[in-house]
Design a protein around this motif. Structure first.
Motif, short mmCIF file in Angstrom:
data_model
loop_
_atom_site.label_atom_id
_atom_site.label_comp_id
_atom_site.label_asym_id
_atom_site.label_seq_id
_atom_site.Cartn_x
_atom_site.Cartn_y
_atom_site.Cartn_z
N ALA A 146 45.17 -20.79 -2.47
CA ALA A 146 45.61 -19.90 -3.54
C ALA A 146 44.73 -18.65 -3.56
CB ALA A 146 45.54 -20.63 -4.89
N TYR A 147 43.45 -18.84 -3.34
CA TYR A 147 42.50 -17.73 -3.32
C TYR A 147 42.86 -16.76 -2.18
CZ TYR A 147 37.92 -15.46 -3.51
OH TYR A 147 36.90 -14.56 -3.62
N GLU A 148 43.13 -17.36 -1.00
CA GLU A 148 43.45 -16.52 0.16
C GLU A 148 44.80 -15.82 -0.01
OE1 GLU A 148 42.82 -19.13 3.49
OE2 GLU A 148 40.71 -19.29 2.85
N ALA A 149 45.72 -16.48 -0.72
CA ALA A 149 47.04 -15.85 -0.91
C ALA A 149 46.94 -14.66 -1.86
CB ALA A 149 48.02 -16.88 -1.46
N GLY A 150 45.87 -14.57 -2.65
CA GLY A 150 45.68 -13.40 -3.51
C GLY A 150 45.92 -13.63 -4.99
N PHE A 151 46.03 -14.89 -5.43
CA PHE A 151 46.24 -15.14 -6.86
C PHE A 151 45.06 -14.57 -7.65
CE2 PHE A 151 49.24 -18.19 -5.20
CZ PHE A 151 50.30 -18.01 -6.07
N ASP A 152 45.39 -13.81 -8.67
CA ASP A 152 44.34 -13.17 -9.45
C ASP A 152 44.83 -12.98 -10.88
OD1 ASP A 152 42.10 -11.84 -10.23
OD2 ASP A 152 42.72 -9.92 -9.35
N PRO A 153 44.23 -13.60 -11.88
CA PRO A 153 43.06 -14.46 -11.74
C PRO A 153 43.42 -15.86 -11.26
CG PRO A 153 43.72 -14.29 -14.04
CD PRO A 153 44.61 -13.37 -13.27
N LEU A 154 42.45 -16.49 -10.63
CA LEU A 154 42.59 -17.89 -10.23
C LEU A 154 41.69 -18.69 -11.18
CD1 LEU A 154 42.52 -19.22 -6.62
CD2 LEU A 154 41.25 -20.37 -8.38
N LYS A 155 42.32 -19.57 -11.94
CA LYS A 155 41.56 -20.30 -12.96
C LYS A 155 41.51 -21.78 -12.61
CE LYS A 155 42.82 -17.07 -16.60
NZ LYS A 155 43.53 -16.84 -17.86
N LEU A 156 40.36 -22.38 -12.86
CA LEU A 156 40.21 -23.81 -12.64
C LEU A 156 40.04 -24.48 -14.01
CD1 LEU A 156 37.72 -23.72 -9.61
CD2 LEU A 156 40.21 -23.80 -9.58
N ASN A 157 40.91 -25.42 -14.31
CA ASN A 157 40.88 -26.11 -15.61
C ASN A 157 40.07 -27.39 -15.51
OD1 ASN A 157 42.63 -24.23 -16.66
ND2 ASN A 157 44.35 -25.63 -16.89
N VAL A 158 39.13 -27.56 -16.40
CA VAL A 158 38.33 -28.78 -16.41
C VAL A 158 38.43 -29.42 -17.79
CG1 VAL A 158 36.01 -29.74 -16.12
CG2 VAL A 158 36.65 -27.63 -14.91
N VAL A 159 38.97 -30.63 -17.86
CA VAL A 159 38.94 -31.37 -19.13
C VAL A 159 37.62 -32.13 -19.12
CG1 VAL A 159 40.03 -33.17 -20.52
CG2 VAL A 159 41.45 -31.59 -19.23
N VAL A 160 36.79 -31.88 -20.11
CA VAL A 160 35.45 -32.48 -20.10
C VAL A 160 35.46 -33.80 -20.86
CG1 VAL A 160 33.02 -32.10 -20.67
CG2 VAL A 160 34.46 -30.17 -20.02
N ILE A 161 35.11 -34.86 -20.14
CA ILE A 161 35.14 -36.20 -20.74
C ILE A 161 33.71 -36.75 -20.74
CG2 ILE A 161 36.25 -38.47 -20.64
CD1 ILE A 161 38.09 -36.89 -18.46
N PRO A 162 33.24 -37.12 -21.93
CA PRO A 162 31.87 -37.61 -22.02
C PRO A 162 31.61 -38.77 -21.06
CG PRO A 162 32.86 -37.43 -24.21
CD PRO A 162 33.94 -37.14 -23.22
N ASP A 163 30.48 -38.74 -20.39
CA ASP A 163 30.05 -39.80 -19.48
C ASP A 163 30.97 -40.00 -18.28
OD1 ASP A 163 27.91 -40.27 -21.12
OD2 ASP A 163 29.02 -41.74 -22.32
#
Ligand code: SAM
Ligand code: SF4
Length: 329
Positions: A146-163
């Motif tokens: 996706a980065y090489e194809a030129g997507f801008d912005p490229l976002k990474l979603n992180v669901v934060v789970i304790p432990d």
């Protein structure tokens, strides 16, 4: 009240992952039958003849896993071709993205959010309930493609789970230093099947910000299409950090979106079933698109009330019978 001009479209409720916080294994899910899915033609008719005329101009394709929808590239191409479409984006788990990234970009998709909950393949596979060959590398390849194809912005979603993955917050944040990637930390919501992780509680965005601030300091940042995210930046970093705090903060009064499920239900609020309209059935019964426009306009008019009903109930986790994957989170 914000203008409601943003529609999240679930293309399919099925998924090739079984994230424990979304659709864990062993949980009975009533998948939408093929004949109940909006056809491509119905979907495009609704966008062109109902949503665009009432003022929607920004569309996000989601799911389930949107890349499992047959002819997804063609759907992208059609939506991108409408002159009124100002913004077309997608949220994907990235697993089958690598060979499709360039085609999606060429079809007119410009922004993409890829879920990446861990940099550790073992933890990643645990979260998505994978016991076979690790799936992490294919997701990582999807991100690179996706980065090489030129997507801008490229976002990474992180669901934060304790432990589970919260120890990785600094490593994930560090991805934004050398590349203009935008990492967004999402407070884990104990909704739908998410209750399986619910016993662990959730970590607030504020706590994550403090951890990151202690390591590098943080300044305010900006990225296009930041929606409900509060955006910051590690000083000197190329990318940004977003914090989506739907558990610790109520942003109902800023809500600018509605959701269309894969079986054609228009839903004014993620966490509240009030007011939803079965557009597919109405369309199949022969109700004209002019009449459907009127119904959507009426729903737009009462959306603030629906949002505030949830806020006034004192909880950020409202009534639901559908999981995130079914609503199109
Ligand atoms: N399959 C795609 C994906 O995972 O990116 C798109 C659909 S998924 C339902 C959309 C987003 O919802 C993902 O970023 C996912 O992490 C998030 N999500 C799912 N369940 C959640 C939960 N219980 N709490 C917070 N975010 C959740
Ligand atoms: Fe699938 Fe996305 Fe839900 Fe994970 S979060 S199970 S990838 S729909």
């Amino acid at each position: 009240m914000n203008q409601v001009d943003y529609l999240r479209i679930s293309l399919i409720d099925r998924c090739n992952f079984r994230c424990q916080y979304c659709m864990p294994e062993g949980e009975e899910l009533n998948y939408i039958l093929k004949q109940q899915l909006l056809t491509n033609e119905e979907l495009l008719t609704l966008i062109k003849e109902v949503f665009i005329p009432v003022g929607f101009t920004r569309f996000r394709l989601t799911g389930g896993e949107p890349l499992l929808r047959p002819n997804v590239v063609e759907i992208v191409k059609q939506i991108a071709s409408f002159p009124e479409t100002k913004d077309l984006s997608m949220t994907t788990n990235g697993f089958v993205l690598a060979p499709m990234a360039q085609n999606l970009y060429d079809a007119g998709l410009r922004r993409i959010n890829i879920s990446l909950d861990s940099l550790d393949p073992v933890i990643f596979d645990q979260i998505i309930s994978n016991r076979g060959r690790s799936r992490w590398q294919k997701v990582w390849d999807g991100i690179q493609a996706a980065y090489e194809a030129g997507f801008d912005p490229l976002k990474l979603n992180v669901v934060v789970i304790p432990d589970v993955n919260d120890r990785e917050v600094l490593d994930l944040a560090a991805l934004t230093i050398d590349k203009d990637w935008h990492v967004r930390f999402i407070e884990f919501m104990p909704i739908g099947n998410g209750h399986l992780f619910g016993d662990r509680g959730w970590i607030s965005s504020e706590e994550l910000r403090q951890r990151i601030h202690k390591r590098w300091g943080l300044t305010e940042g900006h990225v296009s299409g930041n929606g409900p995210a509060d955006v910051f930046q590690i000083p000197g970093a190329k990318g940004t950090l977003g914090f989506i705090s739907q558990m610790s903060e109520c942003f109902c009064d800023r809500c600018n979106r509605m959701r269309l499920s894969a079986d054609g239900w228009l839903r004014p609020c993620l966490l509240n079933e009030a007011g939803q309209i079965d557009l597919k059935t109405l369309l199949r019964e022969g109700v004209s698109t002019l009449q459907l426009r009127e119904q959507v306009r009426e729903l737009l008019a009462i959306k603030p009330e629906i949002n505030f009903k949830l806020r006034d109930s004192g909880t950020n986790v409202g009534n639901y019978t559908r999981t995130m994957s079914q609503i199109g989170g």
